[in-house]
Write a protein that holds these residues in place. Structure first.
Motif, PDB file in Angstrom:
ATOM      1  N   ILE A   1       0.859  -1.187   0.000  1.00 32.11           N
ATOM      2  CA  ILE A   1       0.000   0.000   0.000  1.00 32.11           C
ATOM      3  C   ILE A   1       0.895   1.237   0.000  1.00 32.11           C
ATOM      4  CG2 ILE A   1      -1.966  -1.125   1.117  1.00 32.11           C
ATOM      5  CD1 ILE A   1      -1.111   0.142   3.739  1.00 32.11           C
ATOM      6  N   PRO A   2       0.398   2.357  -0.545  1.00 33.29           N
ATOM      7  CA  PRO A   2       1.245   3.550  -0.640  1.00 33.29           C
ATOM      8  C   PRO A   2       1.621   4.085   0.745  1.00 33.29           C
ATOM      9  CG  PRO A   2      -0.697   3.754  -2.042  1.00 33.29           C
ATOM     10  CD  PRO A   2      -0.909   2.546  -1.194  1.00 33.29           C
TER      11      PRO A   2
ATOM     12  N   GLU B   1       2.272   7.058   1.450  1.00 36.65           N
ATOM     13  CA  GLU B   1       1.558   8.323   1.636  1.00 36.65           C
ATOM     14  C   GLU B   1       0.187   8.108   2.293  1.00 36.65           C
ATOM     15  OE1 GLU B   1      -0.113  10.086  -1.785  1.00 36.65           O
ATOM     16  OE2 GLU B   1       0.036  12.128  -1.018  1.00 36.65           O
ATOM     17  N   LEU B   2      -0.427   6.974   1.992  1.00 31.95           N
ATOM     18  CA  LEU B   2      -1.732   6.669   2.578  1.00 31.95           C
ATOM     19  C   LEU B   2      -1.607   6.466   4.093  1.00 31.95           C
ATOM     20  CD1 LEU B   2      -4.707   5.975   1.754  1.00 31.95           C
ATOM     21  CD2 LEU B   2      -3.969   3.597   1.676  1.00 31.95           C
ATOM     22  N   VAL B   3      -0.589   5.719   4.493  1.00 30.38           N
ATOM     23  CA  VAL B   3      -0.371   5.466   5.924  1.00 30.38           C
ATOM     24  C   VAL B   3       0.086   6.744   6.626  1.00 30.38           C
ATOM     25  CG1 VAL B   3       0.797   3.989   7.602  1.00 30.38           C
ATOM     26  CG2 VAL B   3       0.233   3.090   5.353  1.00 30.38           C
ATOM     27  N   ASP B   4       0.850   7.583   5.908  1.00 31.18           N
ATOM     28  CA  ASP B   4       1.314   8.854   6.482  1.00 31.18           C
ATOM     29  C   ASP B   4       0.141   9.636   7.073  1.00 31.18           C
ATOM     30  OD1 ASP B   4       3.979   8.525   5.809  1.00 31.18           O
ATOM     31  OD2 ASP B   4       3.899   9.844   4.062  1.00 31.18           O
ATOM     32  N   ARG B   5      -0.961   9.656   6.346  1.00 27.86           N
ATOM     33  CA  ARG B   5      -2.108  10.461   6.798  1.00 27.86           C
ATOM     34  C   ARG B   5      -2.623   9.967   8.141  1.00 27.86           C
ATOM     35  NH1 ARG B   5      -4.151  13.355   2.157  1.00 27.86           N
ATOM     36  NH2 ARG B   5      -2.745  12.908   0.445  1.00 27.86           N
TER      37      ARG B   5
ATOM     38  N   THR C   1       5.100  -1.222   5.409  1.00 25.48           N
ATOM     39  CA  THR C   1       4.738   0.143   5.026  1.00 25.48           C
ATOM     40  C   THR C   1       4.461   1.016   6.252  1.00 25.48           C
ATOM     41  OG1 THR C   1       3.809  -0.737   2.996  1.00 25.48           O
ATOM     42  CG2 THR C   1       3.181   1.509   3.575  1.00 25.48           C
ATOM     43  N   THR C   2       3.787   0.452   7.249  1.00 23.11           N
ATOM     44  CA  THR C   2       3.507   1.236   8.457  1.00 23.11           C
ATOM     45  C   THR C   2       4.801   1.590   9.182  1.00 23.11           C
ATOM     46  OG1 THR C   2       1.380   0.133   8.672  1.00 23.11           O
ATOM     47  CG2 THR C   2       2.214   1.240  10.628  1.00 23.11           C
TER      48      THR C   2
ATOM     49  N   SER D   1       6.433   4.473   7.265  1.00 21.73           N
ATOM     50  CA  SER D   1       5.712   5.726   7.473  1.00 21.73           C
ATOM     51  C   SER D   1       5.979   6.276   8.874  1.00 21.73           C
ATOM     52  CB  SER D   1       4.209   5.514   7.263  1.00 21.73           C
ATOM     53  OG  SER D   1       3.512   6.698   7.571  1.00 21.73           O
TER      54      SER D   1
ATOM     55  N   TRP E   1       9.375   6.749  -2.614  1.00 21.33           N
ATOM     56  CA  TRP E   1       7.953   6.845  -2.303  1.00 21.33           C
ATOM     57  C   TRP E   1       7.391   8.108  -2.935  1.00 21.33           C
ATOM     58  CZ3 TRP E   1      11.336   7.441   2.023  1.00 21.33           C
ATOM     59  CH2 TRP E   1      11.430   8.716   2.516  1.00 21.33           C
TER      60      TRP E   1
ATOM     61  N   MET F   1       3.966  13.374  -0.414  1.00 20.45           N
ATOM     62  CA  MET F   1       2.648  13.784   0.079  1.00 20.45           C
ATOM     63  C   MET F   1       2.133  14.959  -0.759  1.00 20.45           C
ATOM     64  SD  MET F   1       0.491  13.241   2.700  1.00 20.45           S
ATOM     65  CE  MET F   1       1.062  13.023   4.371  1.00 20.45           C
TER      66      MET F   1
END
Ligand SMILES: C[S@@+](CC[C@H](N)C(=O)[O-])C[C@H]1O[C@@H](n2cnc3c(N)ncnc32)[C@H](O)[C@@H]1O
Length: 98
Positions: free
Chosen positions: A3-4, A6-10, A31-32, A35, A70, A73
Motif C-alpha cells: 500500500i502507498p 503516503e496513505l499510511v502517512d495520513r 509500510t507502516t 511511514s 515513495w 505527500m
C-alpha cells in the motif's frame, strides 16, 4: 504491491505524535514501519510470513540509506498523455460507468 506510504502517512500524522510508538500487528512488507519512521515515530510490527519480514527489513534498510522511493505527500496525480493507455474502451461509452 505494498500500500502507498503516503496513505499510511495520513493516519500516522492524524493519530499519533512525534516520538510515540506505532505497533502494526499485521506488518506485511513494512509500510507502516516506514511511514512511522519517516514521520519521527518509533515503530515495531509483527508478521507471520518470513518472506514479508525479509522484504520489510530490506525496505527499512533502504529507508535509512535514503534509497527507498515513495510518492511525495500531495504530489499531483500523474495522468498519462499516451492515448493508448488512457482511453475509455468503446464498449463503456454511454454506460455512465466512469
Ligand atoms: C494487509 S497485510 C498488512 C499490510 C501492512 N499493515 C502495511 O502497512 O503494509 C496483512 C498481513 O498480516 C499478516 N498476518 C495475518 N495473520 C497474522 C498473524 N496471526 N500474525 C502475524 N501476521 C499476520 C499477513 O501475513 C499479511 O502480511
Amino acid at each position: 504491491m505494498p500500500i502507498p506510504i503516503e496513505l499510511v502517512d495520513r493516519l500516522i500524522l492524524a493519530l499519533s505524535n512525534p516520538g510515540e510508538r506505532i505497533l502494526d500487528p499485521f506488518g506485511g512488507v513494512g509500510t507502516t514501519l516506514i511511514s512511522a519512521l519517516k514521520n519521527g515515530r518509533k515503530a515495531l510490527c509483527v508478521e507471520k510470513e518470513e518472506l514479508y519480514c525479509q522484504i520489510a527489513q530490506e525496505r527499512v534498510l533502504d529507508f535509512f540509506k535514503g534509497t527507498l522511493k515513495w510518492r511525495k505527500m500531495g504530489q499531483e496525480i500523474y495522468t498519462p498523455k499516451n492515448d493508448s493507455v488512457a482511453y475509455v474502451p468503446e464498449e463503456w461509452r454511454g454506460l455512465g460507468v466512469y
